[in-house]
Design a protein around this motif. Sequence first.
Motif, PDB file in Angstrom:
ATOM      1  N   LEU A  68     -12.908 -66.584  63.180  1.00  0.00           N
ATOM      2  CA  LEU A  68     -13.842 -66.668  62.055  1.00  0.00           C
ATOM      3  C   LEU A  68     -13.304 -67.592  60.963  1.00  0.00           C
ATOM      4  O   LEU A  68     -14.066 -68.311  60.311  1.00  0.00           O
ATOM      5  CB  LEU A  68     -14.096 -65.267  61.483  1.00  0.00           C
ATOM      6  CG  LEU A  68     -14.844 -64.301  62.403  1.00  0.00           C
ATOM      7  CD1 LEU A  68     -14.882 -62.900  61.794  1.00  0.00           C
ATOM      8  CD2 LEU A  68     -16.260 -64.799  62.678  1.00  0.00           C
ATOM      9  N   GLU A  69     -11.983 -67.592  60.789  1.00  0.00           N
ATOM     10  CA  GLU A  69     -11.369 -68.445  59.771  1.00  0.00           C
ATOM     11  C   GLU A  69     -11.259 -69.898  60.226  1.00  0.00           C
ATOM     12  O   GLU A  69     -11.233 -70.811  59.394  1.00  0.00           O
ATOM     13  CB  GLU A  69      -9.972 -67.916  59.426  1.00  0.00           C
ATOM     14  CG  GLU A  69      -9.972 -66.563  58.741  1.00  0.00           C
ATOM     15  CD  GLU A  69      -8.575 -66.001  58.571  1.00  0.00           C
ATOM     16  OE1 GLU A  69      -7.615 -66.626  59.085  1.00  0.00           O
ATOM     17  OE2 GLU A  69      -8.427 -64.938  57.930  1.00  0.00           O
ATOM     18  N   ALA A  99      -7.158 -62.028  66.743  1.00  0.00           N
ATOM     19  CA  ALA A  99      -7.727 -63.258  67.300  1.00  0.00           C
ATOM     20  C   ALA A  99      -9.138 -63.507  66.764  1.00  0.00           C
ATOM     21  O   ALA A  99      -9.492 -64.631  66.399  1.00  0.00           O
ATOM     22  CB  ALA A  99      -7.751 -63.175  68.825  1.00  0.00           C
ATOM     23  N   ILE A 100      -9.961 -62.456  66.712  1.00  0.00           N
ATOM     24  CA  ILE A 100     -11.327 -62.592  66.196  1.00  0.00           C
ATOM     25  C   ILE A 100     -11.306 -63.009  64.731  1.00  0.00           C
ATOM     26  O   ILE A 100     -12.096 -63.864  64.292  1.00  0.00           O
ATOM     27  CB  ILE A 100     -12.107 -61.279  66.394  1.00  0.00           C
ATOM     28  CG1 ILE A 100     -12.393 -61.083  67.893  1.00  0.00           C
ATOM     29  CG2 ILE A 100     -13.407 -61.288  65.599  1.00  0.00           C
ATOM     30  CD1 ILE A 100     -13.075 -59.782  68.222  1.00  0.00           C
ATOM     31  N   ILE A 157     -16.160 -62.315  72.285  1.00  0.00           N
ATOM     32  CA  ILE A 157     -16.277 -63.723  71.912  1.00  0.00           C
ATOM     33  C   ILE A 157     -17.535 -64.340  72.506  1.00  0.00           C
ATOM     34  O   ILE A 157     -18.247 -65.118  71.846  1.00  0.00           O
ATOM     35  CB  ILE A 157     -15.027 -64.502  72.381  1.00  0.00           C
ATOM     36  CG1 ILE A 157     -13.824 -64.121  71.525  1.00  0.00           C
ATOM     37  CG2 ILE A 157     -15.270 -66.012  72.315  1.00  0.00           C
ATOM     38  CD1 ILE A 157     -12.521 -64.702  72.005  1.00  0.00           C
ATOM     39  N   ARG A 158     -17.861 -63.962  73.750  1.00  0.00           N
ATOM     40  CA  ARG A 158     -19.002 -64.588  74.426  1.00  0.00           C
ATOM     41  C   ARG A 158     -20.353 -64.164  73.837  1.00  0.00           C
ATOM     42  O   ARG A 158     -21.372 -64.764  74.149  1.00  0.00           O
ATOM     43  CB  ARG A 158     -18.954 -64.271  75.926  1.00  0.00           C
ATOM     44  CG  ARG A 158     -17.902 -65.083  76.680  1.00  0.00           C
ATOM     45  CD  ARG A 158     -18.145 -66.565  76.547  1.00  0.00           C
ATOM     46  NE  ARG A 158     -17.118 -67.371  77.239  1.00  0.00           N
ATOM     47  CZ  ARG A 158     -16.530 -68.436  76.727  1.00  0.00           C
ATOM     48  NH1 ARG A 158     -16.882 -68.838  75.515  1.00  0.00           N
ATOM     49  NH2 ARG A 158     -15.634 -69.099  77.401  1.00  0.00           N
ATOM     50  N   VAL A 176      -5.862 -74.812  69.186  1.00  0.00           N
ATOM     51  CA  VAL A 176      -5.746 -73.819  70.260  1.00  0.00           C
ATOM     52  C   VAL A 176      -5.225 -72.511  69.677  1.00  0.00           C
ATOM     53  O   VAL A 176      -4.327 -72.504  68.826  1.00  0.00           O
ATOM     54  CB  VAL A 176      -4.785 -74.306  71.368  1.00  0.00           C
ATOM     55  CG1 VAL A 176      -4.713 -73.285  72.490  1.00  0.00           C
ATOM     56  CG2 VAL A 176      -5.217 -75.661  71.908  1.00  0.00           C
ATOM     57  N   LEU A 177      -5.787 -71.403  70.149  1.00  0.00           N
ATOM     58  CA  LEU A 177      -5.338 -70.067  69.735  1.00  0.00           C
ATOM     59  C   LEU A 177      -4.712 -69.352  70.920  1.00  0.00           C
ATOM     60  O   LEU A 177      -5.339 -69.216  71.971  1.00  0.00           O
ATOM     61  CB  LEU A 177      -6.521 -69.260  69.193  1.00  0.00           C
ATOM     62  CG  LEU A 177      -6.260 -67.790  68.839  1.00  0.00           C
ATOM     63  CD1 LEU A 177      -5.164 -67.660  67.785  1.00  0.00           C
ATOM     64  CD2 LEU A 177      -7.542 -67.126  68.364  1.00  0.00           C
ATOM     65  N   VAL A 178      -3.470 -68.889  70.761  1.00  0.00           N
ATOM     66  CA  VAL A 178      -2.756 -68.132  71.796  1.00  0.00           C
ATOM     67  C   VAL A 178      -2.692 -66.672  71.368  1.00  0.00           C
ATOM     68  O   VAL A 178      -2.234 -66.354  70.264  1.00  0.00           O
ATOM     69  CB  VAL A 178      -1.334 -68.671  72.011  1.00  0.00           C
ATOM     70  CG1 VAL A 178      -0.602 -67.836  73.064  1.00  0.00           C
ATOM     71  CG2 VAL A 178      -1.372 -70.132  72.433  1.00  0.00           C
ATOM     72  N   VAL A 179      -3.164 -65.776  72.250  1.00  0.00           N
ATOM     73  CA  VAL A 179      -3.222 -64.348  71.928  1.00  0.00           C
ATOM     74  C   VAL A 179      -2.355 -63.583  72.926  1.00  0.00           C
ATOM     75  O   VAL A 179      -2.658 -63.543  74.122  1.00  0.00           O
ATOM     76  CB  VAL A 179      -4.671 -63.824  71.986  1.00  0.00           C
ATOM     77  CG1 VAL A 179      -4.741 -62.422  71.382  1.00  0.00           C
ATOM     78  CG2 VAL A 179      -5.630 -64.767  71.276  1.00  0.00           C
TER      79      VAL A 179
END
Length: 414
Positions: A163-164, A158-159, A189-190, A125-128
């Motif tokens: 990618l990583e 976040a982007i 992102i979409r 999960v990524l929290v921005v």
Amino acid sequence: MEKILVVEDSPMVMKILRHVLSQSDQIKPVYAVTFDEARKQLAQHRFVAALVDLSLPDAPNGEVVDFVLQQGIPCVVLTGSFDEQKREQLLAKGVADYVTKEGRYSYQYALGVIHRLIKNRKIKVLVVDDSDTQRAIAVNLLKLYMFDVLQAKDGMQAIKLLLEHPDIKLLITDYNMPRMGGVELVQNIRVKYEKTDLIIIGLSTEGEASLSAKFIKAGANDFLRKPFNHEEFHCRISHNIEFLELIETIKDSVSRDVLTGTYTRSYFFSQGETVLLSAREKGSPVAAAIIELEDFSSVNSEYGHEAADLLLKYVGKKFVRSFGRFIVARGGSKEFFVLMPGLNNEKARAFVDEVRQMLGRESVSIGSHSLSLSFSAGVSNCVNGSMDGLMGACVECLNRAKEAGGDLVFGDDE
């Protein structure tokens, strides 16, 4: 199966728990009825989670809960009564969830929470959020549920992390951030990720009522207004993750051979091209194998189609288990394909031969008959730009193995 600790002193509740938990094929419960017993079990076993009674004869004030949490084990609390003060106390302790002993559904719910905690360990999960405080609140709650959590301070960062880490399954983003805000992040992102590939949940403390609509129209799956409470956050996250898992299950079932449970030939080749491209970019080896069951035609003619299907089901199950970390597919009536990224020819051939020997020690019972199992296989790393070239080299190795007498595995160097 994962071990969980279950601590409960009521014989009636323990009986219900044993029945409910026995229905799970994911967990192995270890039971205790006192705090002292629980301490001993914690010293002897490694647990992924605990289901713990709040009040025990030798720990009437929740001491067992505190002790379990001190060991770094996620804890779901069972309590005989509930009020707002007790809720606040339990959540302040850092428990994952709490369940009142009100009926069978309560225990089914508790089992569901345990299952969710176990699955969450493999979900990234990524929290921005540009606010360190607000970001920490979300991160701590996610870690409480055993998610693998990454953090970013704005949309640009976040982007970069996406990618990583292409295996991120859930992104939670604030609205108002420097450089790139939440809505703009969702829109970017979409372009690449569908809603069924990456869950996005928008967050905001802003008072504008239309913010949820802005996020949803930009492509977010859901929206939460800050400050949110513990349970609301948990439920929204769980429901969205379960939706993603359901879609993945449906996609996977479409790509599976109905009879054997292995992947289909078309899926194998489509995924294989992606694997080959990635391997070329990284300069890493890729091995493939064609496995051909021996004497399969005689089984079909002598015992009938049902017997042959039973044999294929058995072998397919064995191959899925043996080649679990690789891509295994049914290639034809008696053929199976395996794609093994990361293995050179020597290691791949040795691995396939190990499976051959394992299968050769087993047999399948069909009525009063017991059928032995054997196969020949060709293994190759000759990547000539396409899956067709790689599999063609496997066919050549397979033919040499059959010409040498069968029940053998041949590779490129033989």
